[in-house]
Scaffold this motif. Structure first.
Motif, PDB file in Angstrom:
ATOM      1  N   ALA A   1      52.116 -65.296 -52.441  1.00  0.00           N
ATOM      2  CA  ALA A   1      53.278 -66.191 -52.606  1.00  0.00           C
ATOM      3  C   ALA A   1      53.720 -66.760 -51.266  1.00  0.00           C
ATOM      4  N   GLU A   2      53.676 -65.932 -50.230  1.00  0.00           N
ATOM      5  CA  GLU A   2      54.087 -66.405 -48.905  1.00  0.00           C
ATOM      6  C   GLU A   2      53.113 -67.478 -48.395  1.00  0.00           C
ATOM      7  N   LEU A   3      51.828 -67.234 -48.620  1.00  0.00           N
ATOM      8  CA  LEU A   3      50.819 -68.218 -48.183  1.00  0.00           C
ATOM      9  C   LEU A   3      51.048 -69.561 -48.900  1.00  0.00           C
ATOM     10  N   ILE A   4      51.355 -69.491 -50.190  1.00  0.00           N
ATOM     11  CA  ILE A   4      51.627 -70.712 -50.965  1.00  0.00           C
ATOM     12  C   ILE A   4      52.869 -71.419 -50.419  1.00  0.00           C
ATOM     13  N   SER A   5      53.892 -70.643 -50.065  1.00  0.00           N
ATOM     14  CA  SER A   5      55.125 -71.278 -49.548  1.00  0.00           C
ATOM     15  C   SER A   5      54.852 -71.954 -48.210  1.00  0.00           C
ATOM     16  N   TRP A   6      53.939 -71.415 -47.416  1.00  0.00           N
ATOM     17  CA  TRP A   6      53.600 -72.056 -46.142  1.00  0.00           C
ATOM     18  C   TRP A   6      52.850 -73.370 -46.380  1.00  0.00           C
ATOM     19  N   LEU A   7      52.060 -73.438 -47.453  1.00  0.00           N
ATOM     20  CA  LEU A   7      51.380 -74.703 -47.771  1.00  0.00           C
ATOM     21  C   LEU A   7      52.395 -75.755 -48.229  1.00  0.00           C
ATOM     22  N   TYR A   8      53.413 -75.348 -48.979  1.00  0.00           N
ATOM     23  CA  TYR A   8      54.505 -76.284 -49.325  1.00  0.00           C
ATOM     24  C   TYR A   8      55.166 -76.802 -48.049  1.00  0.00           C
ATOM     25  N   GLU A   9      55.385 -75.862 -47.110  1.00  0.00           N
ATOM     26  CA  GLU A   9      56.027 -76.241 -45.829  1.00  0.00           C
ATOM     27  C   GLU A   9      55.173 -77.289 -45.110  1.00  0.00           C
ATOM     28  N   ALA A  10      53.848 -77.098 -45.142  1.00  0.00           N
ATOM     29  CA  ALA A  10      52.942 -78.073 -44.501  1.00  0.00           C
ATOM     30  C   ALA A  10      53.136 -79.459 -45.111  1.00  0.00           C
ATOM     31  N   VAL A  11      53.245 -79.507 -46.448  1.00  0.00           N
ATOM     32  CA  VAL A  11      53.457 -80.797 -47.131  1.00  0.00           C
ATOM     33  C   VAL A  11      54.792 -81.395 -46.701  1.00  0.00           C
ATOM     34  N   ASP A  12      55.840 -80.569 -46.733  1.00  0.00           N
ATOM     35  CA  ASP A  12      57.198 -81.082 -46.472  1.00  0.00           C
ATOM     36  C   ASP A  12      57.374 -81.535 -45.027  1.00  0.00           C
ATOM     37  N   THR A  13      56.639 -80.900 -44.101  1.00  0.00           N
ATOM     38  CA  THR A  13      56.778 -81.257 -42.676  1.00  0.00           C
ATOM     39  C   THR A  13      55.619 -82.125 -42.195  1.00  0.00           C
ATOM     40  N   ARG A  14      54.714 -82.457 -43.107  1.00  0.00           N
ATOM     41  CA  ARG A  14      53.529 -83.276 -42.808  1.00  0.00           C
ATOM     42  C   ARG A  14      52.730 -82.689 -41.631  1.00  0.00           C
ATOM     43  N   THR A  15      52.348 -81.422 -41.814  1.00  0.00           N
ATOM     44  CA  THR A  15      51.631 -80.689 -40.775  1.00  0.00           C
ATOM     45  C   THR A  15      50.206 -80.365 -41.242  1.00  0.00           C
TER      46      THR A  15
ATOM     47  N   ALA B   1      45.926 -70.174 -57.848  1.00  0.00           N
ATOM     48  CA  ALA B   1      47.273 -70.568 -57.405  1.00  0.00           C
ATOM     49  C   ALA B   1      47.214 -71.115 -55.978  1.00  0.00           C
ATOM     50  N   LEU B   2      46.436 -70.445 -55.137  1.00  0.00           N
ATOM     51  CA  LEU B   2      46.302 -70.931 -53.761  1.00  0.00           C
ATOM     52  C   LEU B   2      45.540 -72.257 -53.738  1.00  0.00           C
ATOM     53  N   ARG B   3      44.535 -72.378 -54.593  1.00  0.00           N
ATOM     54  CA  ARG B   3      43.797 -73.655 -54.692  1.00  0.00           C
ATOM     55  C   ARG B   3      44.749 -74.807 -55.043  1.00  0.00           C
ATOM     56  N   ASP B   4      45.592 -74.574 -56.042  1.00  0.00           N
ATOM     57  CA  ASP B   4      46.509 -75.642 -56.468  1.00  0.00           C
ATOM     58  C   ASP B   4      47.471 -76.020 -55.343  1.00  0.00           C
ATOM     59  N   ALA B   5      47.915 -75.030 -54.576  1.00  0.00           N
ATOM     60  CA  ALA B   5      48.815 -75.314 -53.444  1.00  0.00           C
ATOM     61  C   ALA B   5      48.058 -76.048 -52.330  1.00  0.00           C
ATOM     62  N   ALA B   6      46.800 -75.658 -52.093  1.00  0.00           N
ATOM     63  CA  ALA B   6      45.986 -76.349 -51.077  1.00  0.00           C
ATOM     64  C   ALA B   6      45.762 -77.800 -51.485  1.00  0.00           C
ATOM     65  N   ALA B   7      45.599 -78.031 -52.789  1.00  0.00           N
ATOM     66  CA  ALA B   7      45.404 -79.402 -53.288  1.00  0.00           C
ATOM     67  C   ALA B   7      46.640 -80.264 -53.014  1.00  0.00           C
ATOM     68  N   LEU B   8      47.827 -79.647 -53.053  1.00  0.00           N
ATOM     69  CA  LEU B   8      49.046 -80.415 -52.741  1.00  0.00           C
ATOM     70  C   LEU B   8      48.973 -80.974 -51.323  1.00  0.00           C
ATOM     71  N   VAL B   9      48.382 -80.185 -50.411  1.00  0.00           N
ATOM     72  CA  VAL B   9      48.288 -80.598 -49.001  1.00  0.00           C
ATOM     73  C   VAL B   9      47.351 -81.789 -48.875  1.00  0.00           C
ATOM     74  N   THR B  10      46.149 -81.675 -49.424  1.00  0.00           N
ATOM     75  CA  THR B  10      45.174 -82.759 -49.242  1.00  0.00           C
ATOM     76  C   THR B  10      45.547 -83.991 -50.074  1.00  0.00           C
ATOM     77  N   LYS B  11      46.158 -83.770 -51.243  1.00  0.00           N
ATOM     78  CA  LYS B  11      46.612 -84.932 -52.048  1.00  0.00           C
ATOM     79  C   LYS B  11      47.733 -85.681 -51.341  1.00  0.00           C
ATOM     80  N   ALA B  12      48.444 -84.980 -50.442  1.00  0.00           N
ATOM     81  CA  ALA B  12      49.504 -85.638 -49.660  1.00  0.00           C
ATOM     82  C   ALA B  12      48.911 -86.392 -48.470  1.00  0.00           C
TER      83      ALA B  12
END
Ligand code: DQA
Length: 154
Positions: A64-78, A93-104
């Protein structure tokens, strides 16, 4: 790009003492020092006065923490360098969160210290690779250094 998130999954906090024949004898502190030095060298060889990119290296055993850090990457564009460790092989679950990063439109490079394809069969599957920007494996800490180089070159 002000910084790069270097995210490490379960059991990577034990680098240095964990299976040194597979993962080497250096810990995450040594990895951070290498990446900070690489970022400084890249800045020095680039635009005069250019600030080195910050290296924000983190490790958790908690999905869950790793997923929240991927959200943070999206929100801060990192941009992200991600060693998902054992989550690589089964965490949708981690795959879906990683996809949020690359889709952004942000780079996410999957890295592995070892070459999972040369190890046990269960390690041959990555559920992350299909949504990553790129994958680098088998070069020890060099996998992270190559990923940073790739991100800086973008
Ligand atoms: C690893 C490879 C994974 O199979 C393993 O579960 C790890 C580390 C690597 O960096 O080689 O914990 O991601």
């Amino acid at each position: 790009m002000a910084s790069v998130l270097v995210l490490n999954g379960p059991n990577l906090g034990r680098l240095g003492s964990r299976e040194p024949d597979v993962y080497g004898s250096q810990d995450l502190g040594a990895l951070e020092a290498l990446l900070v030095a690489d970022a400084a060298a890249a800045a020095a060889s680039g635009v005069p006065g250019g600030e080195p990119v910050g290296i924000d290296l983190r490790q958790t055993n908690d999905e869950a923490e790793l997923i929240s850090w991927l959200y943070e990457a999206v929100d801060t564009r990192t941009p992200v360098i991600l060693n998902p460790a054992a989550f690589t092989h089964y965490s949708y679950a981690l795959r879906d969160a990683a996809a949020l990063v690359t889709k952004a439109g942000l780079p996410l490079v999957e890295v592995h210290i070892s070459n999972p394809h040369a190890r046990e069969t269960f390690r041959h599957t990555s559920v992350i690779s299909g949504v990553a920007s790129g994958v680098i494996a088998g070069f020890g800490f060099g996998s992270y250094r190559l990923a940073l180089r790739g991100i800086l070159d973008l």
